[in-house]
Motif scaffolding. Sequence first.
Motif, short mmCIF file in Angstrom:
data_model
loop_
_atom_site.label_atom_id
_atom_site.label_comp_id
_atom_site.label_asym_id
_atom_site.label_seq_id
_atom_site.Cartn_x
_atom_site.Cartn_y
_atom_site.Cartn_z
N THR A 177 11.35 3.07 -15.01
CA THR A 177 11.83 4.07 -14.05
C THR A 177 12.02 5.41 -14.78
O THR A 177 11.89 5.47 -16.00
N SER A 178 12.33 6.43 -14.02
CA SER A 178 12.31 7.78 -14.63
C SER A 178 13.47 8.06 -15.57
O SER A 178 13.37 8.92 -16.44
N GLY A 179 14.60 7.36 -15.39
CA GLY A 179 15.78 7.67 -16.21
C GLY A 179 16.36 9.05 -15.89
O GLY A 179 17.06 9.64 -16.72
N TYR A 220 4.96 2.86 -11.14
CA TYR A 220 6.39 2.87 -10.78
C TYR A 220 6.72 1.86 -9.69
O TYR A 220 7.64 1.05 -9.82
N ASN A 228 18.70 -0.34 -11.39
CA ASN A 228 19.02 -0.39 -9.95
C ASN A 228 19.04 -1.81 -9.40
O ASN A 228 19.93 -2.17 -8.63
N ASP A 287 25.87 8.14 -15.37
CA ASP A 287 25.16 8.82 -14.27
C ASP A 287 25.98 8.75 -12.98
O ASP A 287 25.44 8.85 -11.89
C1 LIG Z 1 25.95 -0.37 -6.25
C2 LIG Z 1 25.10 0.83 -6.65
C3 LIG Z 1 25.70 1.91 -7.30
C4 LIG Z 1 24.94 3.03 -7.66
N1 LIG Z 1 25.56 4.07 -8.30
C5 LIG Z 1 24.85 5.19 -8.62
C6 LIG Z 1 25.48 6.30 -9.27
O1 LIG Z 1 26.69 6.33 -9.51
N2 LIG Z 1 24.68 7.36 -9.62
C7 LIG Z 1 23.35 7.39 -9.35
O2 LIG Z 1 22.69 8.37 -9.69
N3 LIG Z 1 22.74 6.36 -8.72
C8 LIG Z 1 23.44 5.26 -8.36
N4 LIG Z 1 22.80 4.20 -7.75
C9 LIG Z 1 21.38 4.33 -7.40
C10 LIG Z 1 20.37 3.86 -8.45
O3 LIG Z 1 20.72 2.60 -8.95
C11 LIG Z 1 20.20 4.83 -9.62
O4 LIG Z 1 20.02 6.14 -9.13
C12 LIG Z 1 19.00 4.46 -10.49
O5 LIG Z 1 19.19 3.18 -11.04
C13 LIG Z 1 18.84 5.48 -11.57
O6 LIG Z 1 17.77 5.17 -12.44
P1 LIG Z 1 16.52 6.12 -12.55
O7 LIG Z 1 16.96 7.53 -12.65
O8 LIG Z 1 15.64 5.58 -13.63
O9 LIG Z 1 15.88 5.91 -11.11
P2 LIG Z 1 14.38 6.04 -10.51
O10 LIG Z 1 13.99 4.70 -9.98
O11 LIG Z 1 13.48 6.66 -11.51
O12 LIG Z 1 14.59 6.98 -9.27
C14 LIG Z 1 14.52 8.41 -9.37
C15 LIG Z 1 15.77 9.03 -8.80
O13 LIG Z 1 15.90 8.69 -7.43
C16 LIG Z 1 17.28 8.55 -7.07
N5 LIG Z 1 17.54 7.17 -6.64
C17 LIG Z 1 16.83 6.06 -6.93
N6 LIG Z 1 17.36 5.00 -6.30
C18 LIG Z 1 18.43 5.45 -5.60
C19 LIG Z 1 19.39 4.83 -4.75
N7 LIG Z 1 19.36 3.53 -4.47
N8 LIG Z 1 20.37 5.60 -4.23
C20 LIG Z 1 20.43 6.93 -4.49
N9 LIG Z 1 19.53 7.57 -5.27
C21 LIG Z 1 18.56 6.84 -5.82
C22 LIG Z 1 18.08 8.82 -8.35
O14 LIG Z 1 18.48 10.15 -8.34
C23 LIG Z 1 17.05 8.55 -9.45
O15 LIG Z 1 17.33 9.23 -10.64
C24 LIG Z 1 23.55 3.06 -7.36
C25 LIG Z 1 22.96 1.97 -6.72
C26 LIG Z 1 23.72 0.86 -6.37
C27 LIG Z 1 23.06 -0.30 -5.69
#
Ligand SMILES: Cc1cc2nc3c(=O)[nH]c(=O)nc-3n(C[C@H](O)[C@H](O)[C@H](O)COP(=O)(O)OP(=O)(O)OC[C@H]3O[C@@H](n4cnc5c(N)ncnc54)[C@H](O)[C@@H]3O)c2cc1C
Length: 468
Positions: free
Chosen positions: A231-233, A219, A336, A367
Amino acid sequence: MSLTILWFRRDLRLSDHPALVAAAGRGAVLPVFIHDDSVAGLGAAAKWRLGEGLRVFAAALEAVGSRLILRRGPAREVLEELVRESGADAVYWSRLYDPQAIERDTRVKTALRDGGAQAESFAGHLIFEPWEVETQQGGPYKVYSPFWRAVKDREVDDTLATPKLNAPSRWPESDRLEDWALGAAMRRGAEVLAAHCSPGEQAAQARLGGFAAHGLDAYKERRDFPAEDATSGMSEYLTYGEISPRALWHTALRGEASGKAGAEHFRKEVVWREFAYHLMYHTPRLLDGNWREEWDGFGWKDARGGAVRRWRQGRTGVPFVDAALREMYVTGRMHNRARMIVASYLTKHMLVDWRVGCDWFADCLTDWDPASNAMGWQWVAGSGPDAAPYFRVFNPGTQAEKFDPDGSYRRRWIAEGEARPTKTALSYFDAVPESWGLTPDDVYPEPVVGLSEGREAALKAYETFKAE
Ligand SMILES: Cc1cc2nc3c(=O)[nH]c(=O)nc-3n(C[C@H](O)[C@H](O)[C@H](O)COP(=O)(O)OP(=O)(O)OC[C@H]3O[C@@H](n4cnc5c(N)ncnc54)[C@H](O)[C@@H]3O)c2cc1C
């Protein structure tokens, strides 16, 4: 036998659900979802995704001999009426933390209690309640790293099993989900989006299991490459509560115990979401006002021109930016790394107020999360707590070289100029409104703002702002 109304909101799951366990422990359970102003105000994609989640959740309840009762109207009135109709003596729900929800829930709680019912809220949407994490001086955290250090070694209770649900002696009337038309604002995009979406608790658990087995180890190394499924989605499942954040925490801990290299980093990312909620709870203006109030004087450009329309449409002429915006339009999600790049291009190269982008994300993301979205935008723009310094301007060109070195992410999403465009790139043209008038045969545009020109303008604007 006691009857408890379980008011579901952003917690569409049966496992690891403290409110549901408590309700089941005292007798029969009447599951309810209410279409109130908080639903009416959702963006198009988020509302459509909620509908998909409700459809799957209702089926999951039916499979265990229960039902999801749907009602429309102000929450207080609907719940008071349901208490009267069903004879329920208690209403339970999982807490939410945005200011509108807090205000509504407080009013609902008072009214129900005044009417003689028990009304209780429970944890479940977060691992750590925002008021349970404090600095040594007793205030909220404003910086992520100390927040992480404050929580990383805490004991977190194990996840809870799904309770057995006893049905009420009589089911009240329910609206039909189809009549709510939650996908109406999506127009033709819904069909395209559906191909990228697997709603529901079972799908969430299957995805998390697959990620724990095959993705967690690598990861940290691979999470920044948007062309990879590394990533986890979990974000959209967390948004609708189809999985609990505590389940992610324990998955990471088990990974750490078995020596998976990326596991701690994954737990850190999960804690970023906790941090966003901590910030929103303690400083609600995070959602729509500059967290650093001095930013109120920053000279953003007028956002009404064609440049912002091109940004929204993924037609800026900067391939990494456009690929990302199209990914969001087609799948409802955006990687992200790509979120940071499109946000930086809008707020720095184009000098457009972060709220314009924040609102567009709220309309297009499945999301969408109020706290993470606002924190992410303010972090990139420079107006947030613990933000990237303003002079750190992401260069989409060098970011692409580093994180999309063979161009596969850009090819996946951009059709124009390609002899054999990919299916995903073409699907963008099926998803966008016809009124945009876009076709894959269009000429790919020149950049709306050149990369070095935009960087210089951003730095100059910041220097002027600092000097004033
Ligand atoms: C401009 C901007 C807007 C965003 N808008 C959202 C949004 O509306 N909803 C949202 O869920 N996330 C948002 N994010 C955070 C992040 O981009 C997403 O959570 C992530 O891309 C989700 O993919 P994943 O579940 O595979 O993440 P993984 O990389 O697998 O991470 C696991 C979990 O960690 C949390 N996480 C990871 N990165 C962040 C982060 N930077 N901030 C907060 N939590 C995080 C999420 O809950 C995510 O599901 C935003 C980031 C940016 C820079």
